[in-house]
Structures are given as C-alpha cells and as structure tokens.
Enzyme design. Sequence first.
Site, PDB file in Angstrom:
ATOM      1  N   VAL A  11       5.803   1.356   2.229  1.00  0.00           N
ATOM      2  CA  VAL A  11       7.157   1.175   2.659  1.00  0.00           C
ATOM      3  C   VAL A  11       7.249   1.847   3.909  1.00  0.00           C
ATOM      4  O   VAL A  11       6.580   2.222   4.621  1.00  0.00           O
ATOM      5  CB  VAL A  11       8.058   2.172   1.586  1.00  0.00           C
ATOM      6  CG1 VAL A  11       8.210   1.772   0.191  1.00  0.00           C
ATOM      7  CG2 VAL A  11       7.801   3.530   1.825  1.00  0.00           C
ATOM      8  N   SER A  12       8.462   1.351   4.579  1.00  0.00           N
ATOM      9  CA  SER A  12       8.698   1.342   5.886  1.00  0.00           C
ATOM     10  C   SER A  12       9.010   2.863   6.608  1.00  0.00           C
ATOM     11  O   SER A  12       8.739   3.335   7.770  1.00  0.00           O
ATOM     12  CB  SER A  12       9.669   0.265   6.592  1.00  0.00           C
ATOM     13  OG  SER A  12       8.998  -0.797   6.287  1.00  0.00           O
ATOM     14  N   THR A  13       9.845   3.487   5.650  1.00  0.00           N
ATOM     15  CA  THR A  13      10.302   4.862   6.217  1.00  0.00           C
ATOM     16  C   THR A  13      10.098   5.931   5.014  1.00  0.00           C
ATOM     17  O   THR A  13      10.023   5.163   3.910  1.00  0.00           O
ATOM     18  CB  THR A  13      11.849   4.862   6.492  1.00  0.00           C
ATOM     19  OG1 THR A  13      12.642   4.432   5.139  1.00  0.00           O
ATOM     20  CG2 THR A  13      12.030   3.599   7.495  1.00  0.00           C
TER      21      THR A  13
END
Length: 191
Positions: A11-13
């Site tokens: 996931v990106s964050t």
Amino acid sequence: MKNYKFGYARVSTAEQNLDRQLDALKQYGVDQIYNEKMTGTKRNRPELEKLLDRMTEGDTVVIESLSRLGRSTKDLIELVELFDSKKVHLVSLKESIDTNTPTGKLLFTLMSAIAQFERDCIADRTMEGLKAARARGRFGGRPRFNSEQVKRAIKLYNTGQYALKEIEELTGVKKDTLYRNLKYEKGMSLI
C-alpha cells in the site's frame, strides 16, 4: 527442490490497510508474504528486493493486482521480464494473469513487445533530436578544449601557485581533463 509461492502486497501510505491484499494472497495459498507500506514511485522497496533475491527457478510470485507490483508500466514490464529470465511465474489475482498458462504467456509476450516498441521509439526520437541539434551546429558530449587552453592549465598547475578551482576558472579546463593530460610527458595533450 520445492517450488515456493511468494506473495507480495503493498500500500502507498502507512494509513492504508493491507488486509484485503493479505487475505487474497492467503486464500490463494502462498507460502510466504512480503509486504510494505511504501509508495510505488519509490525505487527502493526493501521487501520487494528481498523477494527478488529469494525467488528461484520454478517459484511463483502472487500479487493481488499489477498496480501493487510496478511503479510504472515500464517498471512492471522490467519486473515481468526479470521473472521470465529467472523462470519464475507471476500470478495477478485481480487481472487473472498467470504466466504459467498459455494466455498468461501471451499477455507477457504482448507486454514485452510493447516495451521493446517503446524503447525503439525512444531511441529513434533521441537520434532525431541529435541529428537536428547537429544541423544547428550543436554537438553533445564533453566540451572540447584547444591545446593552448590545456597547455596553459598544465603550466598553471606546475607552478604550484594555483588551486584546481582557480585553474578551472582561469582556463575553463576541468580538473579531470587536466589530470588526464598531465599523464602525458612534456605537455603532449589528449585534448
């Protein structure tokens, strides 16, 4: 030797949740999952690097979606090409791609062909740009110095009175060029 199924989730964050991806990978039956919370635009993804180091011929890498693996189409294609060169299969659950099947191999072949086409187009555009620049009298590469500039830089250097930065400012000759030319006896210059 056992072939492994490795899962990769990203996931990106830090605020985003990996649960959906992890559940899908576990349901598929992977042996080990590598996961990270890091934007896909970063080149350095430590968990992906660990996975790439660990995989061997006959293993399978399972991802929930192609978007979780590659930072860009180019990056994704390079990773798929790496898997192919190591004889590692790729399974993307969302897109129903499995490079161990004829359809998956076809998709991989199409992706590779598109990547090669793009590389060829970039090379063509580069050559056209260089040709256009040359037609206007501009040439790439290192700047050319005349022998007098280099000889003057060597003389200044040999006096021992000037710092390299001062010599560069006075003559325009960079230190690498100066050092390269100092190797030759009696001021003979490579230029």
